[in-house]
Design a protein around this motif. Sequence first.
Motif, mmCIF file in Angstrom:
data_model
loop_
_atom_site.group_PDB
_atom_site.id
_atom_site.type_symbol
_atom_site.label_atom_id
_atom_site.label_comp_id
_atom_site.label_asym_id
_atom_site.label_seq_id
_atom_site.Cartn_x
_atom_site.Cartn_y
_atom_site.Cartn_z
ATOM 1 N N THR A 170 -31.151 -24.899 -9.223
ATOM 2 C CA THR A 170 -31.844 -24.469 -10.437
ATOM 3 C C THR A 170 -33.351 -24.439 -10.207
ATOM 4 O O THR A 170 -34.083 -23.736 -10.900
ATOM 5 C CB THR A 170 -31.530 -25.432 -11.595
ATOM 6 N N GLN A 171 -33.805 -25.198 -9.187
ATOM 7 C CA GLN A 171 -35.221 -25.192 -8.826
ATOM 8 C C GLN A 171 -35.544 -24.073 -7.850
ATOM 9 O O GLN A 171 -36.709 -23.752 -7.641
ATOM 10 C CB GLN A 171 -35.591 -26.552 -8.221
ATOM 11 N N VAL A 172 -34.496 -23.516 -7.240
ATOM 12 C CA VAL A 172 -34.652 -22.406 -6.299
ATOM 13 C C VAL A 172 -33.588 -21.375 -6.656
ATOM 14 O O VAL A 172 -32.529 -21.324 -6.032
ATOM 15 C CB VAL A 172 -34.479 -22.865 -4.832
ATOM 16 N N ARG A 209 -42.568 -32.701 6.267
ATOM 17 C CA ARG A 209 -41.526 -31.699 6.068
ATOM 18 C C ARG A 209 -41.941 -30.374 6.683
ATOM 19 O O ARG A 209 -43.073 -29.926 6.529
ATOM 20 C CB ARG A 209 -41.278 -31.543 4.564
ATOM 21 N N GLU A 210 -40.995 -29.734 7.390
ATOM 22 C CA GLU A 210 -41.222 -28.409 7.965
ATOM 23 C C GLU A 210 -40.091 -27.481 7.548
ATOM 24 O O GLU A 210 -38.938 -27.896 7.451
ATOM 25 C CB GLU A 210 -41.294 -28.465 9.493
ATOM 26 N N TRP A 211 -40.456 -26.202 7.327
ATOM 27 C CA TRP A 211 -39.472 -25.186 6.967
ATOM 28 C C TRP A 211 -39.404 -24.171 8.104
ATOM 29 O O TRP A 211 -40.368 -23.466 8.384
ATOM 30 C CB TRP A 211 -39.862 -24.500 5.651
ATOM 31 N N LEU A 212 -38.265 -24.145 8.779
ATOM 32 C CA LEU A 212 -38.087 -23.264 9.930
ATOM 33 C C LEU A 212 -37.536 -21.922 9.487
ATOM 34 O O LEU A 212 -36.753 -21.842 8.526
ATOM 35 C CB LEU A 212 -37.136 -23.897 10.941
ATOM 36 N N LYS A 213 -37.914 -20.885 10.187
ATOM 37 C CA LYS A 213 -37.379 -19.548 9.921
ATOM 38 C C LYS A 213 -35.862 -19.595 10.041
ATOM 39 O O LYS A 213 -35.317 -20.092 11.022
ATOM 40 C CB LYS A 213 -37.974 -18.555 10.915
ATOM 41 N N ALA A 214 -35.192 -19.074 9.021
ATOM 42 C CA ALA A 214 -33.733 -19.249 8.934
ATOM 43 C C ALA A 214 -32.994 -18.568 10.071
ATOM 44 O O ALA A 214 -31.972 -19.057 10.551
ATOM 45 C CB ALA A 214 -33.225 -18.724 7.598
ATOM 46 N N THR A 215 -33.483 -17.421 10.508
ATOM 47 C CA THR A 215 -32.819 -16.680 11.581
ATOM 48 C C THR A 215 -33.791 -16.449 12.719
ATOM 49 O O THR A 215 -35.006 -16.529 12.553
ATOM 50 C CB THR A 215 -32.293 -15.324 11.089
ATOM 51 N N ASN A 216 -33.238 -16.163 13.866
ATOM 52 C CA ASN A 216 -34.043 -15.942 15.062
ATOM 53 C C ASN A 216 -33.392 -14.831 15.857
ATOM 54 O O ASN A 216 -32.181 -14.840 16.086
ATOM 55 C CB ASN A 216 -34.117 -17.239 15.879
ATOM 56 N N SER A 476 -42.127 -30.211 -5.073
ATOM 57 C CA SER A 476 -42.932 -29.614 -3.999
ATOM 58 C C SER A 476 -42.067 -28.799 -3.050
ATOM 59 O O SER A 476 -42.461 -27.724 -2.601
ATOM 60 C CB SER A 476 -43.673 -30.711 -3.227
ATOM 61 N N ALA A 477 -40.865 -29.315 -2.761
ATOM 62 C CA ALA A 477 -39.969 -28.600 -1.855
ATOM 63 C C ALA A 477 -39.581 -27.242 -2.429
ATOM 64 O O ALA A 477 -39.515 -26.245 -1.693
ATOM 65 C CB ALA A 477 -38.722 -29.433 -1.589
ATOM 66 N N ALA A 478 -39.322 -27.185 -3.731
ATOM 67 C CA ALA A 478 -38.965 -25.908 -4.355
ATOM 68 C C ALA A 478 -40.091 -24.901 -4.224
ATOM 69 O O ALA A 478 -39.856 -23.714 -3.936
ATOM 70 C CB ALA A 478 -38.615 -26.132 -5.824
ATOM 71 N N ARG A 479 -41.326 -25.343 -4.419
ATOM 72 C CA ARG A 479 -42.473 -24.437 -4.261
ATOM 73 C C ARG A 479 -42.578 -23.950 -2.815
ATOM 74 O O ARG A 479 -42.876 -22.772 -2.565
ATOM 75 C CB ARG A 479 -43.762 -25.139 -4.674
ATOM 76 N N GLU A 480 -42.323 -24.830 -1.877
ATOM 77 C CA GLU A 480 -42.415 -24.465 -0.462
ATOM 78 C C GLU A 480 -41.327 -23.458 -0.087
ATOM 79 O O GLU A 480 -41.564 -22.531 0.704
ATOM 80 C CB GLU A 480 -42.326 -25.717 0.397
ATOM 81 N N SER A 483 -42.270 -20.061 -1.391
ATOM 82 C CA SER A 483 -43.459 -19.470 -0.762
ATOM 83 C C SER A 483 -43.119 -18.625 0.456
ATOM 84 O O SER A 483 -43.912 -17.777 0.881
ATOM 85 C CB SER A 483 -44.425 -20.581 -0.343
ATOM 86 N N ASP A 484 -41.954 -18.877 1.051
ATOM 87 C CA ASP A 484 -41.499 -18.149 2.245
ATOM 88 C C ASP A 484 -42.385 -18.388 3.467
ATOM 89 O O ASP A 484 -42.341 -17.617 4.432
ATOM 90 C CB ASP A 484 -41.384 -16.645 1.973
ATOM 91 N N LYS A 485 -43.184 -19.452 3.472
ATOM 92 C CA LYS A 485 -43.946 -19.810 4.664
ATOM 93 C C LYS A 485 -43.016 -20.547 5.614
ATOM 94 O O LYS A 485 -42.476 -21.591 5.272
ATOM 95 C CB LYS A 485 -45.142 -20.686 4.293
ATOM 96 N N ARG A 486 -42.844 -19.988 6.796
ATOM 97 C CA ARG A 486 -41.869 -20.512 7.732
ATOM 98 C C ARG A 486 -42.481 -20.696 9.123
ATOM 99 O O ARG A 486 -43.403 -19.979 9.515
ATOM 100 C CB ARG A 486 -40.660 -19.583 7.843
ATOM 101 N N ILE A 487 -41.907 -21.628 9.871
ATOM 102 C CA ILE A 487 -42.329 -21.878 11.244
ATOM 103 C C ILE A 487 -41.381 -21.167 12.187
ATOM 104 O O ILE A 487 -40.154 -21.286 12.062
ATOM 105 C CB ILE A 487 -42.348 -23.389 11.532
ATOM 106 N N ASP A 488 -41.920 -20.417 13.124
ATOM 107 C CA ASP A 488 -41.098 -19.731 14.116
ATOM 108 C C ASP A 488 -40.622 -20.714 15.181
ATOM 109 O O ASP A 488 -41.298 -21.708 15.503
ATOM 110 C CB ASP A 488 -41.894 -18.612 14.786
#
Length: 495
Positions: A170-172, A209-216, A476-480, A483-488
Amino acid sequence: MFNALHWSVACMLLSLMGLSACSENPSNVSKSDKLPAIYPDYIGVTIPDGIAPLNFGFAGGDSQRMDVVVSGSKGGQLHANGSYADFDEDDWHQLTRQNRGGKLTVTVSVKANGAWTQYKNFEIYVSPYALDEWGLTYRRIAPGYEIYSRMGLYQRNLSNFDEEAILENTQVPGACLNCHMANRTNPQQMVFHVRGEHGATMIQMDGKREWLKATNDQLGGSMVYPYWHPTGRYCAFSTNQTRQGFHVVHDERIEVFDLKSDIFVYDPARHEMISDSLIMTKDWSENSPVFSPDGRTLYFLTCLQQDYPQNYKHEQYNLCSISFDPDKGTFGQHVDTLFNAAAQGKSLTWPRPSYDGRYIMFTLIDYGYFSIWHNEADQWLLDLKTGQARPMKEINSPRADSYHNWNMNSHWMVFTSRRDDGLYSHLYLASIDDQGRLSKPFLLPQRNPQDYYRQSVYSFNTPDFTSSRVDFDARSAAREIMSDKRIDTHMKGEQ
């Protein structure tokens, strides 16, 4: 003067207000040589001391009242009287701790049609093995096929009935939250996957916390089915291209299969993926990697790829292993087959090594790896000392038994089962002693279990123990995520 008439009126008023201050003790009791029909079925189960009270209700027909007395073999006694057995938490904890290694004798009397019946006593055993975990984490989701309704990752304190969300979709909006895993039940290192428009793989280490790109592009799929290396330096993943199909027979609903899957080990410090041609092959699907407790072996599933969806019933996975050098971040020279399920006309899924290194617990089904939809799904235990595997008949049921994990001392396990109604998966706990003997499983306690489980429209899955409360800033996690900011990420040796 406050006489008997006033007291009777007060009781009636309190009853109308939904309170249970006024109890009705059994009188003119007839005795039965039958065990009471109760829900949940806690007769003969083994529990850890300090667990939440095993409240239960009468399931043998309409009743007006229950009276329950619990007596400890090492002393102490509890009494509950009401519409169901609702034990005081502090008194229950004191009684179970006093009787650790002993047993509780339960006397149940039920008033039905104006008459009291006392049923045959039953026992609840208090294990000598401590649970040593704060609680559980799990995903709770309403069964569905096309869209994600309200669902999320949750945590539950096992000493009481407190449950709270770690993160809900519900937050995302529109997201699916899945594949969560802590490192050896320690939530200081945690990972989960977000599927959907804002897909990502989240890794949290010591508050960062880091958000990695979902696909590669190098992988061809998402980073799913994680499992931490015991040192916390690595995390193993699958990369899967899953599809779902629907059956046309009445007793089967849905099948999930892989068009292609591979496995790799991720190094968070370098954002680097480590793999090898032995575990990332062209014609075979490697899946669901897990590390051994010493971190020097990687277990995984492997299956010859089929022509899907036509040959989905030929998708049968075996359990394999390859050595791993954590100092160099390299794999061994050959792959070993530990359990050949395909030779038995079966498929193996969800391997989970016990943290003491003695066992691997897995689920065996007829085909595929998505066992939650398979009624024939049973739990098996592979003894790594003897190499022998056996079905865990003591905890299996005629319906799907699946998704499981161990606690840190390897004497307790949690798993999902649809044995209750065949529709929803619920959480059960069981113990194993030093000789490998299993106890009867018990349903996760709730304050009013009949109301809770009968009114719930959610399935529980992917449970795991947690040594402490998960500290996670959901807002904060929902905002992140949004944002779609991801680490390759990149393959080792490539940039």
